[in-house]
Design an enzyme around this catalytic site. Structure first.
Site, short mmCIF file in Angstrom:
data_model
loop_
_atom_site.label_atom_id
_atom_site.label_comp_id
_atom_site.label_asym_id
_atom_site.label_seq_id
_atom_site.Cartn_x
_atom_site.Cartn_y
_atom_site.Cartn_z
CB ALA A 51 55.04 6.14 63.83
CB THR A 52 56.49 10.91 65.75
OG1 THR A 52 56.98 10.37 67.12
CG2 THR A 52 55.03 10.72 65.56
N GLY A 96 63.09 9.01 65.43
CA GLY A 96 64.25 8.15 65.42
C GLY A 96 65.23 8.38 65.95
NE ARG A 97 64.80 5.43 70.39
CZ ARG A 97 64.89 5.48 71.74
NH1 ARG A 97 65.08 6.37 72.62
NH2 ARG A 97 64.33 4.26 72.47
CG HIS A 102 57.17 -5.39 65.69
ND1 HIS A 102 55.88 -5.94 65.81
CD2 HIS A 102 56.79 -4.24 66.15
CE1 HIS A 102 54.93 -5.22 66.26
NE2 HIS A 102 55.37 -4.06 66.26
CG ASP A 103 58.64 -0.44 67.31
OD1 ASP A 103 57.82 -1.36 67.33
OD2 ASP A 103 58.72 0.82 67.25
CB THR A 104 56.50 -4.11 70.14
OG1 THR A 104 55.70 -2.89 69.75
CG2 THR A 104 55.64 -4.63 71.39
CD GLU A 136 52.79 10.92 70.03
OE1 GLU A 136 52.35 10.51 69.05
OE2 GLU A 136 53.55 10.19 70.81
N GLY A 184 58.70 5.45 76.37
CA GLY A 184 58.72 6.89 76.77
C GLY A 184 57.35 7.10 77.74
#
Length: 466
Positions: free
Chosen positions: A11-12, A14-15, A231-233, A300, A402
């Site tokens: 949400a903040t 990307g890679r 879904h990234d999770t 953040e 992270g």
């Protein structure tokens, strides 16, 4: 050697990464990183800068393709947000951000209309104001909703751009609160009771499905487009090398902290409903039984506010300052709605404390330790709720993402939760993304074999309760 390209959108940031399987392990090479943030339009709506996001994804994939021989690519992202597609197969309208305040109004209205019990009985999904079903309900008067042929979750929208295929992957679909978690199909009755156009919902597919090949982008043409656990999770949990998942939990630690267990079945009992436990779908028929806890978003946003006032405090310095401020014991509720929108987070934390007669933090170190302690207490509460609902006794927590690099928070979590914390992989989402592609390609047999490769691919730390 087998190589795959992974796009991971948070949400903040990307890679884009290259995943290579060789010598009993998976190696990752991150080729491109980029930052992005929500933008506010003149009406006050919060939107994603979709043109920027896609252009950066495309740039990263082109750069990765120059230095690899990929079999396929796959995309994962944060949940719940989506885009509309016209009958002419054009993306129409803006991509709204889940933190848009319109969703709070819509969620209250739809819950009042349908009742929480009806919604939860089939979806088994945690009530969050930004779930897709509420976003769609909030969109009903928009021109793009009225003229749309389909909506697609963001990873599926990118898959559509590359392959032309309109289809929705089930792990992300489960976050919409419009999918029957037990049958892994859209809940047509619920959608129609909500007054949402059922024809907007596309066919579903499972992680690992070969959707097509890239067409129209010469540097990428012919690369297979495979569905990640989008879904990234879901990708992150696929990337955990569990020892005995019956007694192990996870915390996917980032902007959000996703706290839960992996199960073979959903839990939708009255106790699960009362605890607001969510049942999101996973790889190979699994269910991610979890709850969302506001995570590093709090810090953040504090850092962003401090930067804007001319004080840029790096994370390593903040952790050191927090360690020095461990005597400061104020706790806040990370999930309080006050902290949800972007804005002046230090002021909101101070206001929260003063309204409750608590000592308010005043230095960066005090803000950081307040957040770390509060997160650890929220983790314990959540794990206790999930253990009660599932009947499991948790004796190990995997912290990934992270946030797993924050040794202070890891130790506080072990202390407060009273169990061993094991870190990593930091890049669990990328590992899970690559693992699903490798299974699809036949490079590995199944998730168990992929997790064995992942275990060989990173170094973990352990933190025991003190």
């Amino acid at each position: 050697m087998h190589q795959f390209l992974a796009v991971d959108l948070g949400a903040t940031s990307g890679r884009v990464a290259i995943g290579s399987i060789a010598d009993g392990a998976i190696s990752l090479s991150i080729v491109h990183r980029f930052a992005h943030e929500v933008i506010e339009d003149p009406s006050g709506s919060l939107l994603w800068n979709w043109d920027l996001i896609f252009s950066q994804v495309l740039h990263g994939l082109k750069e990765a393709a120059k230095v690899s021989k990929p079999i396929s690519l796959a995309v994962d992202s944060w949940a719940v947000d989506y885009g509309f597609i016209s009958s002419d197969k054009e993306i129409i309208g803006d991509i709204h951000a889940y933190r848009d305040l319109r969703n709070e109004i819509a969620s209250k209205a739809l819950i009042a209309k349908l009742g929480k019990e009806r919604i939860y009985s089939t979806t088994g999904i945690q009530f969050l104001t930004f779930n897709t079903i509420y976003q769609l309900y909030a969109s009903k008067e928009l021109a793009e909703y009225i003229s749309a042929d389909k909506f697609l979750m963001l990873p599926d929208l990118i898959n559509f751009i590359f392959s032309g295929v309109i289809s929705t992957e089930v792990t992300n679909a489960s976050s919409t609160q419009a999918l029957n978690t037990s049958t892994r199909t859209w809940d047509k009755e619920l959608i129609e009771l909500a007054g949402i156009n059922y024809s907007l919902f596309s066919k579903l597919h499972e992680p690992g499905t070969l959707l097509g090949t890239v067409t129209g982008y010469p540097e990428l043409d012919g690369i297979k487009v495979v569905a990640a656990a989008s879904h990234d999770t879901a990708s992150a949990i696929a990337g955990i090398p569990f020892g005995n998942r019956e007694v192990e939990a996870y915390i996917s630690s980032g902007t959000w902290s996703l706290v839960g267990i992996e199960s073979e079945r959903p839990f939708t009992s009255e106790a699960a409903f009362a605890a607001n436990v969510t049942n999101e779908l996973g790889v190979e028929g699994t269910v991610r039984v979890l709850k969302n806890v506001t995570g590093m978003w709090l810090l953040e946003e504090c850092r962003r506010t401090w930067r804007e006032s001319g004080s840029d405090v790096e994370m390593a310095e903040l952790i050191a300052l927090a360690e020095a401020a461990r005597g400061f014991q104020t706790l806040i509720d990370p999930n309080d709605p006050l902290f949800a929108p972007p804005g002046d987070m230090p002021k909101r934390i101070v206001d929260y404390c003063r309204e409750r007669g608590l000592a308010a933090p005043s230095t960066p170190g005090e803000f950081a330790i307040t957040i770390f302690n509060s997160l650890a207490h929220a983790y314990k509460k959540t794990l206790d709720e999930i253990a009660a609902v599932s009947g499991r006794k948790i004796n190990l927590i995997h912290i990934l993402g992270g946030g797993s690099q924050n040794d202070l928070l890891n130790q506080i979590t072990a202390d407060i939760c009273g169990v061993t914390v094991k870190t990593g992989p930091v890049e669990a989402t990328l590992f899970g993304n690559i693992a699903v592609q490798a299974i699809s390609a036949g490079a590995v047999k199944d998730l168990a074999e992929a997790r064995a490769l992942i275990k060989n691919s990173f170094t973990s730390k352990e933190f025991t309760p003190r």
